[in-house]
Write a protein that holds these residues in place. Structure first.
Motif, short mmCIF file in Angstrom:
data_model
loop_
_atom_site.label_atom_id
_atom_site.label_comp_id
_atom_site.label_asym_id
_atom_site.label_seq_id
_atom_site.Cartn_x
_atom_site.Cartn_y
_atom_site.Cartn_z
N SER A 105 25.44 11.61 -1.84
CA SER A 105 25.24 10.26 -1.65
C SER A 105 25.69 9.27 -2.67
CB SER A 105 23.74 10.15 -1.13
OG SER A 105 22.93 9.98 -2.25
N TRP A 110 28.82 6.51 0.30
CA TRP A 110 27.36 7.34 0.51
C TRP A 110 27.59 8.70 1.00
CZ3 TRP A 110 28.31 2.13 2.08
CH2 TRP A 110 27.78 1.28 0.74
N SER A 111 28.96 9.23 1.21
CA SER A 111 28.94 10.60 1.53
C SER A 111 30.15 11.24 1.07
CB SER A 111 29.28 10.74 3.08
OG SER A 111 30.46 10.66 3.36
N ASN A 139 30.52 8.62 9.13
CA ASN A 139 30.76 8.62 7.53
C ASN A 139 32.17 8.61 7.44
OD1 ASN A 139 28.06 8.84 6.67
ND2 ASN A 139 28.11 10.68 6.55
N LEU A 345 18.04 11.95 1.85
CA LEU A 345 19.36 12.41 2.53
C LEU A 345 19.49 12.39 3.96
CD1 LEU A 345 21.42 13.16 0.41
CD2 LEU A 345 19.24 13.74 -0.37
N GLN A 346 20.66 12.33 4.65
CA GLN A 346 20.94 12.55 6.15
C GLN A 346 20.41 13.74 6.39
OE1 GLN A 346 25.29 10.89 6.12
NE2 GLN A 346 24.38 11.43 8.22
N GLY A 377 25.20 13.59 2.72
CA GLY A 377 25.44 11.92 2.76
C GLY A 377 23.95 11.24 2.81
N SER A 378 23.85 9.86 2.56
CA SER A 378 22.83 9.42 2.34
C SER A 378 21.93 9.27 3.71
CB SER A 378 22.98 7.74 1.76
OG SER A 378 21.85 7.03 2.10
#
Ligand SMILES: *Cc1c(COP(=O)(O)O)cnc(C)c1O
Ligand SMILES: [Zn+2]
Length: 409
Positions: A105, A110-111, A139, A345-346, A377-378
């Motif tokens: 992230s 952010w990925s 993303n 995180l996602q 990813g975030s």
């Protein structure tokens, strides 16, 4: 600004199924004969370039492994070089030798997608394209839009009209030509591919040959960050399969070059509500079948018929890897566990930790393994997931704060 465009000389892209080879100086992602993905030929000699990590960028450091790119200064947004954390707390709780968390992230959008977007865009520029495109609402769309803005290429993003506005705005802000299309996702994808051929647009989809190349860098960093004592297992949440393919290839190239002794076992993680690769893997099949009604909150890995699905199955075979599927409930639990260590995180990313817990519970892991989760990813990308947690808070009036705090000691 001078953009140095070198022709791609003597670089071959090879069919992952039949081995037929093509030259890399045109845009071709799939084999004419078997329609399987193409892959850039392996780098068999190379090392890591010295340099100041605060100034160097990812492709400069690993330049030997990207011999077809000469300069990236006008395209890079300083992707990669993401943190690797080791959680002793979670390793002890779950019962593992070591647990590493690779936090993607921290990338510009952010990925991890940025690692592959930069290489895809460089390839597009190199072979003479002035326009790029992608079909995505997540993303990848944000990443392609950002790198399109940075590189000054005309950028098209096609999304389905059913996508909510809060997902559209973070793409639109980069000012691409954003087209929302009414219709089924796979049909939009096919039509976009046809039209980009017609209009001379470089389509940069999820398992595009030169996107997958960029993902190798994640493996290179893991090698350096573990002092070349790589983990036994690397878990990756799987949608198209581009990401896990790129990571495995990176480890394989470093091993071939004598930088590491072994390639970690790759673990393909899917959501139970949409697990075409897992289904094929368990059945011992060599082809993935389309999922009828995909249903998971981890939309980034909700892919009914993954483009690189068959190749992931082939790779898992030679790699001695495995496939795991986890439920949405397990994913949400794991997301909370990660947040409990300070990482948001996602859900897709949390699926890897859920899979680690499952493999331990089912005694696949003995307890001394070194395991790494790729956190893709975030968590801020999908705030709807917050509603699935029981998040607590206290409320009080100003003059009640003292007594409340007192009662909370
Ligand atoms: C794109 C994406 C994935 C899946 O990657 P593939 O290369 O399509 O397999 C997983 N997690 C996140 C957060 C993503 O954005
Ligand atoms: Zn082929």
């Amino acid at each position: 600004m001078t953009r140095r465009c070198f022709k791609i000389k003597n670089i071959k892209v090879i069919c992952t199924k039949c081995g037929k080879s093509y030259l890399a100086d045109i845009l071709q992602d799939r084999c004419d004969d078997c329609n399987e993905p193409l892959e850039v030929e392996m780098v068999k000699k190379g090392g890591i370039r010295e340099g100041n990590l605060l100034k160097q960028n990812m492709l400069e450091r690993y330049a030997d492994f990207f011999p077809y790119f000469n300069t990236i200064n006008d395209v890079s947004l300083r992707e990669g070089f993401s943190p690797l954390l080791e959680s002793e707390k979670l390793a002890n709780e779950i019962g593992l030798g070591k647990l590493y968390l690779k936090n993607e992230s921290s990338n510009p959008t952010w990925s991890f997608k940025d690692r592959g977007t930069v290489t895809g865009v460089l390839h597009a520029i190199k072979i003479g394209y002035k326009k790029i495109a992608t079909v995505s609402s997540g993303n990848m769309a944000a990443s392609v839009a950002a790198y399109g803005a940075k590189s000054g290429l005309k950028t098209y993003v096609f999304v389905s009209s059913q996508i909510p506005i809060e997902k559209i705005n973070p793409i639109a802000i980069y000012n691409p030509t954003l087209v929302t299309v009414e219709g089924r996702y796979d049909l939009i994808q096919r039509q976009s591919l046809r039209l980009s051929n017609k209009y001379g647009i470089y389509m940069l989809n999820s398992d595009a040959t030169f996107r997958v190349e960029g993902y190798k860098s994640l493996a290179f960093e893991i090698c350096e960050q573990t002092n070349f004592d790589v983990p036994d297992y690397v878990l990756v949440p799987n949608s198209s399969g581009g990401h896990i393919r790129g990571i495995e290839k990176g480890f394989r190239e470093f091993k071939e070059c004598g930088l590491i002794k072994k390639v970690p076992k790759m673990v393909c993680v899917q959501a139970a509500g949409c697990s075409p690769v897992y289904n094929a893997f368990i059945a011992g099949a060599d082809k993935v079948e389309r999922i009828d009604k995909p249903n998971t909150l981890a939309h980034g890995i909700e892919n009914a018929l993954p483009l690189s699905g068959n190749q992931v199955l082939r790779m898992l075979k030679w790699n001695n890897g495995l496939c795991v599927s986890v439920t949405d409930e397990e994913i949400i639990n794991a997301q909370a566990t990660l947040a409990g260590t300070g990482l948001l995180l996602q859900p897709e990313s949390a699926a890897t930790l859920a899979a680690v817990k499952k493999l331990k519970k089912e005694k696949y892991f003995r307890g001394d393994e070194k395991v790494l989760c790729v956190l893709t990813g975030s968590g801020l990308k999908y705030t709807a997931a917050f509603e699935r947690h029981e998040l607590e808070q206290y409320t009080c009036k100003l003059d009640e704060m003292d007594s409340l705090l007192g009662s909370l000691q």
